[in-house]
Design a protein around this motif. Structure first.
Motif, short mmCIF file in Angstrom:
data_model
loop_
_atom_site.label_atom_id
_atom_site.label_comp_id
_atom_site.label_asym_id
_atom_site.label_seq_id
_atom_site.Cartn_x
_atom_site.Cartn_y
_atom_site.Cartn_z
N THR A 25 0.88 -1.17 0.00
CA THR A 25 0.00 0.00 0.00
C THR A 25 0.91 1.21 0.00
OG1 THR A 25 -1.55 -1.25 1.36
CG2 THR A 25 -1.90 1.12 1.23
N CYS A 26 0.61 2.19 -0.82
CA CYS A 26 1.51 3.34 -0.98
C CYS A 26 1.83 3.96 0.37
CB CYS A 26 0.88 4.36 -1.91
SG CYS A 26 1.88 5.86 -2.07
N GLY A 27 3.09 4.35 0.53
CA GLY A 27 3.57 4.88 1.81
C GLY A 27 3.59 6.40 1.89
N TYR A 28 2.98 7.08 0.96
CA TYR A 28 2.95 8.55 1.05
C TYR A 28 1.63 9.00 1.69
CZ TYR A 28 7.15 9.00 -1.87
OH TYR A 28 8.42 8.94 -2.35
N CYS A 29 0.63 9.33 0.87
CA CYS A 29 -0.54 9.98 1.46
C CYS A 29 -1.59 8.97 1.91
CB CYS A 29 -1.12 11.02 0.50
SG CYS A 29 -2.30 10.38 -0.69
N SER A 30 -2.63 9.49 2.52
CA SER A 30 -3.63 8.64 3.16
C SER A 30 -4.70 8.12 2.20
CB SER A 30 -4.33 9.42 4.24
OG SER A 30 -5.10 10.44 3.60
N GLY A 32 -4.31 5.76 0.25
CA GLY A 32 -4.21 4.31 0.46
C GLY A 32 -4.23 3.51 -0.82
N CYS A 33 -3.54 3.98 -1.86
CA CYS A 33 -3.52 3.26 -3.14
C CYS A 33 -2.81 1.92 -2.99
CB CYS A 33 -2.80 4.08 -4.19
SG CYS A 33 -3.67 5.60 -4.60
N ALA A 34 -3.41 0.88 -3.57
CA ALA A 34 -2.76 -0.42 -3.61
C ALA A 34 -1.74 -0.40 -4.75
CB ALA A 34 -3.80 -1.51 -3.84
N LEU A 61 -2.01 5.35 -10.09
CA LEU A 61 -1.12 5.90 -9.06
C LEU A 61 -0.83 7.35 -9.44
CD1 LEU A 61 1.61 3.09 -8.77
CD2 LEU A 61 -0.22 3.55 -7.11
N CYS A 62 -0.47 8.16 -8.47
CA CYS A 62 -0.06 9.53 -8.81
C CYS A 62 1.45 9.56 -9.03
CB CYS A 62 -0.50 10.51 -7.72
SG CYS A 62 0.61 10.57 -6.30
N VAL A 63 1.98 10.76 -9.26
CA VAL A 63 3.40 10.91 -9.61
C VAL A 63 4.33 10.47 -8.46
CG1 VAL A 63 3.56 13.33 -8.89
CG2 VAL A 63 5.01 12.50 -10.75
N PRO A 197 -4.32 13.11 -5.30
CA PRO A 197 -4.71 13.05 -6.72
C PRO A 197 -5.63 11.88 -7.07
CG PRO A 197 -2.34 13.33 -6.47
CD PRO A 197 -2.87 13.07 -5.11
N ILE A 198 -5.49 10.78 -6.39
CA ILE A 198 -6.31 9.62 -6.77
C ILE A 198 -7.71 9.74 -6.18
CG2 ILE A 198 -6.50 7.10 -6.66
CD1 ILE A 198 -4.31 8.18 -8.60
N ILE A 199 -7.86 10.34 -5.01
CA ILE A 199 -9.22 10.62 -4.51
C ILE A 199 -9.87 11.63 -5.46
CG2 ILE A 199 -10.62 11.47 -2.58
CD1 ILE A 199 -8.47 10.68 -0.66
FE1 SF4 Z 1 0.36 7.25 -3.06
FE2 SF4 Z 1 -0.37 9.11 -4.80
FE3 SF4 Z 1 -2.08 7.18 -4.10
FE4 SF4 Z 1 -1.40 9.11 -2.34
S1 SF4 Z 1 -2.54 9.37 -4.28
S2 SF4 Z 1 -1.55 6.90 -1.92
S3 SF4 Z 1 0.74 9.44 -2.88
S4 SF4 Z 1 -0.13 6.91 -5.23
#
Ligand code: SF4
Length: 736
Positions: A25-30, A32-34, A61-63, A197-199
């Protein structure tokens, strides 16, 4: 693979030679992208891709996520414990045993001399939930300090406080699927396309299908505001005036949901009496939104079949942050927009596991949203952990932002910082620098040895990062998802869980190893599941394998549901539906009056500009990670300031020139970027850069959440004649 004009100069995508894809699960924002990380034949991470079958991001996924595999080999990582001698000379490498023996000895020595709460522990939103839970058990059950908190106070404390005041418990009630049902969306202080960005993509896709109106409330013409149907450029820090005025219109025109209010809330009369003071004509003079627009927005909101509110730091990072959240909840409750598809009040969280720490770290209480103030909660956890309940404090101690002043006064003498870097993230960093120098013992535990705060520490402990270890995150919509181990941590660094368990061994030995500390993350998760039974945050139906199979499960998901064969995430999409009532003893939510007191630092003759701070899409927080990923850093390598072209011209500032920004705290050098995104009396500076925006911020605290106001302070500007010297100063802020 070939793209584009395939007969002439086609774009060639290099084959990364991926041998295996590993789930995380992505370790940046909340959001929570798989994510899946591709490893090559040698086991080296070489690629990242979104997981198509995951409901959160549906393959995208975002950048930041796209380049996340590059983190594993990024510069500046620590690989060996290091400590300084008693004269604070240069760091020397040491062994884990020596380092952790000293941590144990220093903590106990400080506590014996100055009392149990004189040693502080400050955690983060970056660890895995099982690590948070273990740290909480160590801190509350063995070390026994009540000076324990997390850096989530800097981003989400107002949301937590506002939810608790309105609903009786923390826990965001809505989910991303609500975008697919809503008839109207209000975004309060949220620049969703850049921050999450994904939300944003989920929201935009839903909006394009169903055409619901989007209203963005933000002093700045953000990317999100540019896409809004209505943009309300509110005066900074006056959100509750607008909220009260909207309710004034709703009550005056009889647009409230009387049946919902009667059945589910307390406090209507008091709320009505307060909002009667905020007629739209009076409110317009304070919040800067004209009377007619206030009326239109109030009517649109109240008349929508289902209306949804989201918010981020524009609300939370304010002296009225907690009130702003309560104000959003007041609007939701008065119009029956809680617990129904498309009708909700959803905080968009910041860090990847800010939710996990809220649920399980014991920072503000005890695990599973239990409170230190409730004797039954202390009794229950004491029995479960085999700790005398009398050992627990009977109320919460100092929060993050109150710990630094307590260091200044000598009340706190030692500090253990875990994956947090106050020299970058706290307001008024020049003051923080002097504060840290006063400590008798400072230990920094971080994946990166080059974070600024290590300069002031007596010891550095190198920790594994993200998918160098295994465990869970909870995202904004209460979805628990798993990070599997992809690769080993560098050198002699260890997972945070290993470090906590090793420290626990030393304290546990003092009382006959009475407290059990499981070593495996999957076992710790099951222990948390046991403790979650009967709680709002019920995860007892989940385990690591099921979570991966389902690509994340939203809580609550109970053992009973799992035993009955219910396929997750049934039951967990929304809170405060008929099956989960509010957490106050009478099961009703509170409508809370919100008088407005203007207590911000505001522009004046000497400091005539508002300073607003915020994020950029390519960077995360203090750039500890993204500043070292070339493909992120190259998009935005330079500390800059957005300034209105008219304001720049009046001061003789050219686009692209370096400018000195001065507040009552300190100064910073940034590059001017002329844009109509900001008004003539305001500037915006991204907070990501070292020794930059937070040299200027004041950080007045919200009285309920103790969260700092990063977005409302006054500054002045000075053109710089020696642009070459200014360029050198600006370059300093690009350091990691
Ligand atoms: Fe990661 Fe970007 Fe998804 Fe946030 S929006 S969880 S930073 S890929």
């Amino acid at each position: 693979m070939l793209f584009g004009r395939y007969k002439k100069n086609p774009i060639k995508i290099a084959d990364k030679q991926v041998k295996d894809w590993k789930y995380a699960t992505c370790g940046y924002c909340s959001t929570g992208c798989a994510i899946e990380i591709g490893v090559n034949e040698a086991g080296k991470p070489v690629a990242s891709r979104g997981v198509g079958g995951a409901d959160v991001n549906r393959g995208k996924l975002c950048v930041k996520g796209i380049f996340e595999h590059e983190l594993f080999t990024s510069a500046g990582r620590g690989d060996q414990p290091k400590m300084r001698n008693e004269f604070h000379e240069d760091y020397q490498e040491t062994t884990w045993d020596t380092a952790l023996d000293r941590v144990h000895k220093e903590i106990r020595s400080i506590q014996e001399k100055h009392g149990p709460d004189s040693f502080a522990i400050l955690s983060t939103g970056q660890l895995l939930t099982e690590e948070f839970y273990t740290l909480g058990k160590l801190t509350r059950g063995l070390i026994g300090t009540n000076t324990y908190d997390g850096n989530t106070t800097l981003c989400m404390a107002s949301a937590v406080s506002g939810y608790k005041r309105s609903f009786g418990s923390d826990g965001p009630p809505g989910c991303y699927e609500d975008f697919e049902h809503t008839d109207l969306l209000i975004a309060w202080g949220s620049n969703l396309p850049e921050q999450h960005p994904i939300i944003y993509w989920r929201m935009k896709e839903a909006q394009e299908k169903r055409g619901f109106p989007l209203i963005v409330i933000d002093p700045r013409v953000t990317m999100y505001a540019q896409m809004a149907d209505i943009h309300l450029p509110i005066t900074p820090g006056t959100d509750i005036v607008l909220q009260n005025a909207m309710l004034n219109v709703i009550f005056a025109e009889g647009l409230e949901d009387k049946d919902y209010i009667e059945a589910n809330t307390n406090g209507l009369d008091e709320l009505k009496a307060e909002v009667a003071n905020y007629d739209p004509i009076t409110a317009a003079k304070i919040c800067g939104i004209d009377e007619g627009t206030i009326r239109v927005v109030a009517r649109l909101y109240a008349k929508a079949g289902a209306a949804m509110s989201i918010w981020t730091m524009g609300i939370n990072q304010s002296t009225h942050g907690s009130d702003g959240v309560v104000g959003i909840n007041n609007l939701s409750l008065c119009t029956g927009n809680i617990g129904k598809p498309g009708g909700t009040s959803l905080s968009i969280t910041g860090q990847c596991n800010a939710m996990g720490t809220r649920e399980w770290s014991s920072c503000s209480g005890l695990p599973g949203y239990r409170l230190l103030e409730v004797p039954e909660n202390r009794e229950e956890i004491g029995q479960f952990w085999n700790v005398d309940p009398e050992f627990f404090p009977k109320k919460r101690g100092l929060v993050h932002t109150d710990i630094y002043p307590a260091i200044e006064t000598g009340q706190v003498k030692g500090l253990w910082l875990i994956a947090t870097n106050p020299m970058s993230s706290m307001p008024n960093t020049e003051r923080i620098r002097k504060t840290l120098e006063k400590l008798d013992f400072l230990v920094v535990q971080d994946s990166y040895a080059d974070v600024e705060t290590t300069q002031y520490a007596h010891m550095y402990l190198p920790a594994a990062t993200w998918a160098e270890k295994e465990g869970c995150f909870t995202n904004t919509e209460r979805r628990v998802n798993i990070v599997r181990k992809v690769t080993d941590a560098p050198g002699n660094s260890q997972s945070d869980l290993w470090i906590f368990n090793e420290v626990a061994k030393r304290f546990n030995a003092e009382n006959g190893d009475a407290v059990n500390f499981p070593e495996k993350s999957a076992d710790i998760f099951l222990e948390m599941g046991e403790l979650s039974k009967g709680r709002l945050v019920n995860i007892s139906g989940m385990n690591h394998d099921l979570i991966e199979k389902q690509r994340g499960i939203q809580w609550p998901y109970t053992k009973e549901q799992a035993d009955a064969g219910e396929i997750p995430p049934q039951g967990g999409k929304r809170l405060y539906t008929e099956s989960t009532t509010f957490s106050y003893p009478d099961k009703r939510a509170k409508l809370i009056p919100l008088p407005f007191i203007n207590n911000n630092e505001v522009p004046d003759e000497e400091y005539p500009f508002w300073l607003n701070t915020g994020r950029l899409v390519e960077h995360f927080h203090g750039r500890t990670k993204t500043g070292k990923v070339a493909n992120n850093n190259k998009y935005s390598p330079t500390p800059f300031m957005e300034i209105n072209p008219d304001a720049a011209q009046a001061l003789g500032i050219q686009h692209g020139e370096y400018v000195r920004v001065i507040s009552r705290r300190s100064d910073a050098v940034v590059m001017a970027q002329c844009t109509d995104r900001v008004s003539k009396n305001a500037v915006f500076i991204p907070f990501h850069f070292h020794d930059c925006a937070n040299r200027l911020t004041l950080g007045l605290l919200d009285p309920y959440s103790r969260q700092p106001a990063y977005k409302q302070q006054a500054i002045r500007l000075e053109p710089i004649s020696d642009q070459k010297a200014a360029a050198l100063l600006n370059k300093e802020s690009r350091k990691f």
